[in-house]
Scaffold this active site. Structure first.
Site, PDB file in Angstrom:
ATOM      1  N   ASP A 197       0.732  -1.357   0.101  1.00  0.00           N
ATOM      2  CA  ASP A 197      -0.055   0.126   0.064  1.00  0.00           C
ATOM      3  C   ASP A 197       0.753   1.412   0.134  1.00  0.00           C
ATOM      4  OD1 ASP A 197      -2.271  -1.516   0.096  1.00  0.00           O
ATOM      5  OD2 ASP A 197      -2.571  -1.300   2.382  1.00  0.00           O
TER       6      ASP A 197
HETATM    7  P1  NAP Z   1       0.618  -3.912   3.257  1.00  0.00           P
HETATM    8  O1  NAP Z   1       0.137  -2.971   2.188  1.00  0.00           O
HETATM    9  O2  NAP Z   1      -0.136  -4.477   4.145  1.00  0.00           O
HETATM   10  O3  NAP Z   1       1.455  -4.941   2.194  1.00  0.00           O
HETATM   11  C1  NAP Z   1       2.127  -6.082   2.758  1.00  0.00           C
HETATM   12  C2  NAP Z   1       2.551  -7.023   1.753  1.00  0.00           C
HETATM   13  O4  NAP Z   1       3.550  -7.867   2.608  1.00  0.00           O
HETATM   14  C3  NAP Z   1       1.384  -7.936   1.244  1.00  0.00           C
HETATM   15  O5  NAP Z   1       0.750  -7.498   0.150  1.00  0.00           O
HETATM   16  C4  NAP Z   1       1.933  -9.214   1.166  1.00  0.00           C
HETATM   17  O6  NAP Z   1       1.766  -9.845  -0.045  1.00  0.00           O
HETATM   18  C5  NAP Z   1       3.443  -9.018   1.702  1.00  0.00           C
HETATM   19  N1  NAP Z   1       3.958 -10.149   2.582  1.00  0.00           N
HETATM   20  C6  NAP Z   1       3.242 -10.874   3.547  1.00  0.00           C
HETATM   21  N2  NAP Z   1       4.006 -11.896   3.953  1.00  0.00           N
HETATM   22  C7  NAP Z   1       5.147 -11.961   3.306  1.00  0.00           C
HETATM   23  C8  NAP Z   1       6.524 -12.808   3.457  1.00  0.00           C
HETATM   24  N3  NAP Z   1       6.371 -13.642   4.224  1.00  0.00           N
HETATM   25  N4  NAP Z   1       7.169 -12.351   2.368  1.00  0.00           N
HETATM   26  C9  NAP Z   1       7.184 -11.377   1.315  1.00  0.00           C
HETATM   27  N5  NAP Z   1       6.137 -10.555   1.445  1.00  0.00           N
HETATM   28  C10 NAP Z   1       5.116 -10.760   2.343  1.00  0.00           C
HETATM   29  O7  NAP Z   1       1.905  -3.223   4.015  1.00  0.00           O
HETATM   30  P2  NAP Z   1       2.766  -1.941   4.038  1.00  0.00           P
HETATM   31  O8  NAP Z   1       2.980  -1.442   2.717  1.00  0.00           O
HETATM   32  O9  NAP Z   1       3.627  -1.853   4.911  1.00  0.00           O
HETATM   33  O10 NAP Z   1       1.243  -0.799   4.355  1.00  0.00           O
HETATM   34  C11 NAP Z   1       0.904  -0.847   5.603  1.00  0.00           C
HETATM   35  C12 NAP Z   1      -0.473  -0.892   5.440  1.00  0.00           C
HETATM   36  O11 NAP Z   1      -0.940  -0.863   6.925  1.00  0.00           O
HETATM   37  C13 NAP Z   1      -1.174   0.430   5.097  1.00  0.00           C
HETATM   38  O12 NAP Z   1      -2.332   0.290   4.276  1.00  0.00           O
HETATM   39  C14 NAP Z   1      -1.455   1.339   6.039  1.00  0.00           C
HETATM   40  O13 NAP Z   1      -2.196   2.618   5.940  1.00  0.00           O
HETATM   41  C15 NAP Z   1      -1.912   0.435   7.333  1.00  0.00           C
HETATM   42  N6  NAP Z   1      -1.750   0.757   8.414  1.00  0.00           N
HETATM   43  C16 NAP Z   1      -0.462   1.036   9.191  1.00  0.00           C
HETATM   44  C17 NAP Z   1      -0.360   1.363  10.294  1.00  0.00           C
HETATM   45  C18 NAP Z   1       0.916   1.723  10.990  1.00  0.00           C
HETATM   46  O14 NAP Z   1       0.952   2.139  11.750  1.00  0.00           O
HETATM   47  N7  NAP Z   1       2.138   1.229  10.520  1.00  0.00           N
HETATM   48  C19 NAP Z   1      -1.287   1.968  10.956  1.00  0.00           C
HETATM   49  C20 NAP Z   1      -2.449   1.717  10.393  1.00  0.00           C
HETATM   50  C21 NAP Z   1      -2.875   1.325   9.325  1.00  0.00           C
HETATM   51  P3  NAP Z   1       1.893 -11.363  -0.358  1.00  0.00           P
HETATM   52  O15 NAP Z   1       0.775 -11.970   0.212  1.00  0.00           O
HETATM   53  O16 NAP Z   1       1.703 -11.274  -1.757  1.00  0.00           O
HETATM   54  O17 NAP Z   1       3.246 -11.929   0.099  1.00  0.00           O
END
Ligand code: NAP
Length: 463
Positions: free
Chosen positions: A388
Site C-alpha cells: 500500500d
Molecule cells: P501492506 O500494504 O499490508 O502489504 C504487505 C505485503 O507484504 C502484502 O501485500 C503481502 O503480499 C506481503 N507479504 C506478507 N508476508 C510476506 C512474506 N512472508 N514475504 C514477502 N512478502 C510478504 O503493507 P505496507 O505497504 O507496509 O502498508 C501498511 C498498511 O497498513 C497501509 O495500508 C497502512 O495504511 C496500514 N496501517 C499501518 C499503520 C502503521 O502504524 N504502520 C497503522 C494503520 C494502518 P503477499 O501476500 O503477496 O506476500
C-alpha cells in the site's frame, strides 16, 4: 523521620519520576535514543510505584502485593509476544490500564457515598465512563488484530444513531448521579452502558484502521488516568495520564495524516474491506518476474539503491537478511538507503524497530519526503514486503480508497523490484498498478528466503 520530611521526600521523588517520563517521551522520538527512553520511563514508573508505598494513608499492603504479583504474571507473557503482535499486545495493555482505572473509580464511588459532592461525582463519573468504554473498546481492537474477531468493519443501518444514543444514555446517567448520587442501580447501569458503548465504538471499524484506533484508545486511557489522579489527589497520576493521553492523541493525528484520513473517516469510514475487481482484468495485465540471480545482477550493477521495507518484511522476519544485503552491496560500492514510510507495517515505527534490531545504521534510514526527492536518482527501488505504501493509485486514481495518501514514489526510480509472495493486495485490500509497470520486476517469494538468495548470489555462494 517525621511526617513533613516524608511528604517532602515523596513529592521530590514524584517530581523526579515525572521528569523521567518527560525525558522518556523525548528520547523515544528518535531510534538512536529510544532504548534509553524506554529505560528511563521504566525507572520513572518504578520510582512512582515505590514512592506510593510510603504514603501514610496506606494501612495494609496485602492486596497491593497480590495485585503486583498478578500484574507481573500477566505482564511477562504479554511482553514476550512477537514483533508482529505488538499492536494487539498494546491494545491488551490499554484494556488492563482502563480496567484498573475504572475499578478504582467504582470503588471510590462506593466508599464515598453518601458524602460525595458534585465535583467529586463529576470526576468519578467521567473517569468511570471513559475507563469502561476504553476497556471493552481495547478488547475488541485486540480481538480484531489477533483475528479472533472478524477484521472487516461490522456495520448496519442506523448504527451511528444507536451508538450515539448509548453514549447519550451513559452521559445522562452521569448527569443524574451528579445531582443525586444515591439513585438506586443508576451507577452500575452507567458502567454497563459505557462498557457496551466501547464495543459499539470499535466493532464497526476495519482491521486496517485498528492501529490508529489503538492510538486513540491510548489517548482515552491517558485521560482516564489523569482524571483518576484528580479523584485520588495524585499529582504524579495527573501528569503521567496527561502525557500518555496527549502523546496518544498526537500519534493518532500523525497516523491519520500519513494515511490522508480524517478522524471521522477512521471512526465512521469502514475502511479495509477487500475490494474485488469488477472488471476481472488481472489476467490481461502483464507481469515481469525475475529470479534471485537476475535480481542480484541488477543490484550489483547499480550505483544507488533505495530499499522500501513494509509489513511483509516483518512477517517474514527478513530484517537480518536485509542487513546482510546492505553489507554486501555496500562492500561492492553501491550506495544503499532505506526509505521509511510513516505507516509501513502495522504500527508506528515498526520498520525502524526491525531495522534497529538488525543493527542497520540509523543514518541509512531516510524519511518519505527525502526518499521521494532522491527517487529520480535511484537506479533501483527494492520493495521488500511493502505494498500500500508504494501504490501509485494513491496519486492517480481518484476512486481508490487510498487516494491522497502520501506514498513512497518508487515508480520514479529507474528500475523497481518488488519482493512478495503473490500479486495479493496489502492491508487496504486494493490492487497495486506498480506491479504491472514495464520497469517493475516482481520477485515472487518469501522476503527472508528471497533476500537470502540474492545475498548468496552476490557473495558468490550461488555458483
Ligand atoms: P501492506 O500494504 O499490508 O502489504 C504487505 C505485503 O507484504 C502484502 O501485500 C503481502 O503480499 C506481503 N507479504 C506478507 N508476508 C510476506 C512474506 N512472508 N514475504 C514477502 N512478502 C510478504 O503493507 P505496507 O505497504 O507496509 O502498508 C501498511 C498498511 O497498513 C497501509 O495500508 C497502512 O495504511 C496500514 N496501517 C499501518 C499503520 C502503521 O502504524 N504502520 C497503522 C494503520 C494502518 P503477499 O501476500 O503477496 O506476500
Amino acid at each position: 523521620m517525621n511526617q513533613i520530611t516524608v511528604q517532602y521526600l515523596t513529592d521530590f521523588s514524584y517530581i523526579i519520576a515525572i521528569t523521567f517520563f518527560i525525558l522518556s517521551l523525548k528520547w523515544l522520538s528518535s531510534p538512536a535514543s529510544a532504548r534509553r527512553g524506554v529505560l528511563v520511563g521504566e525507572i520513572g514508573a518504578a520510582m512512582a510505584v515505590v514512592t506510593t508505598f510510603f504514603n501514610p494513608e496506606l494501612v495494609q499492603f496485602k492486596w497491593i502485593l497480590i495485585a503486583l504479583l498478578v500484574g507481573t504474571m500477566v505482564g511477562i507473557p504479554l511482553g514476550m509476544v512477537h514483533m508482529t503482535a505488538v499492536p494487539q499486545r498494546t491494545a491488551m495493555s490499554h484494556a488492563f490500564g482502563a480496567l484498573a482505572a475504572a475499578l478504582i473509580g467504582i470503588s471510590e464511588y462506593y466508599m464515598r457515598i453518601p458524602h460525595i459532592n458534585k465535583f467529586e461525582m463529576t470526576e468519578i463519573a467521567l473517569e468511570v465512563i471513559i475507563g469502561s468504554l476504553s476497556f471493552t473498546g481495547s478488547l475488541i481492537a485486540a480481538g480484531k488484530l489477533q483475528e479472533w474477531l472478524p477484521q472487516r468493519p461490522i456495520v448496519y443501518k442506523g448504527q451511528n444513531v444507536v451508538s450515539l444514543s448509548v453514549l447519550g444514555a451513559s452521559v445522562l446517567a452521569a448527569l443524574v448521579l451528579i445531582f443525586n448520587p444515591m439513585v438506586p442501580f443508576l451507577f452500575p447501569a452507567m458502567v454497563i452502558i459505557s462498557l457496551l458503548f466501547g464495543v459499539l465504538l470499535v466493532t464497526p471499524i476495519g482491521g486496517a484502521d485498528m492501529p490508529t484506533v489503538i492510538a486513540l484508545l491510548n489517548a482515552y486511557v491517558g485521560l482516564t488516568a489523569a482524571l483518576l489522579g484528580f479523584v485520588l489527589n495524585s499529582k504524579v497520576l495527573v501528569v503521567a495520564g496527561a502525557l500518555d493521553g496527549s502523546s496518544g492523541f498526537i500519534l493518532a493525528v500523525i497516523m491519520c495524516k500519513a494515511m490522508n484520513r480524517s478522524f471521522t473517516n477512521v471512526v465512521f469510514g469502514a475502511f479495509g474491506q477487500l475490494q474485488v475487481s469488477a472488471k476481472g482484468e488481472e489476467e490481461e495485465k502483464i507481469v515481469h518476474s525475475a529470479t534471485p540471480e537476475e535480481a542480484a545482477a541488477i543490484l550489483g550493477a547499480a550505483n544507488t539503491v533505495l530499499i522500501v521495507p513494509g509489513y511483509g518484511m516483518a512477517v517474514a522476519q527478513a530484517q537480518h537478511k536485509v542487513r546482510e544485503l546492505l553489507d554486501v552491496l555496500t562492500k561492492k560500492g553501491v550506495d544503499v538507503k532505506f526509505g521509511i514510510h510513516p505507516v509501513a507495517g502495522r504500527m508506528p515505527g515498526h520498520m525502524n524497530v526491525l531495522l534497529a534490531e538488525a543493527d542497520v545504521p540509523y543514518d541509512k534510514l531516510i524519511e518519505m519526503d527525502d526518499a521521494n526527492s532522491e527517487m529520480p536518482q535511484m537506479d533501483v527501488a527494492l520493495i521488500i514486503g511493502a505494498n500500500d505504501v508504494t501504490n501509485p493509485a494513491a496519486k492517480t486514481d481518484q476512486s481508490s480508497p487510498i487516494y491522497g495518501m502520501p506514498i513512497i514514489e518508487v515508480d520514479n526510480a529507474r528500475t523497481v523490484m518488488v519482493i512478495k509472495r503473490s500479486l495479493s493486495p496489502g492491508f487496504a485490500g486494493i490492487d497495486n498498478p506498480l506491479f504491472y509497470l514495464d520497469k517493475t520486476l516482481m520477485l515472487f517469494g518469501d522476503a527472508k528466503s528471497f533476500v537470502g538468495g540474492i545475498v548468496k548470489e552476490l557473495t558468490g555462494g550461488g555458483e
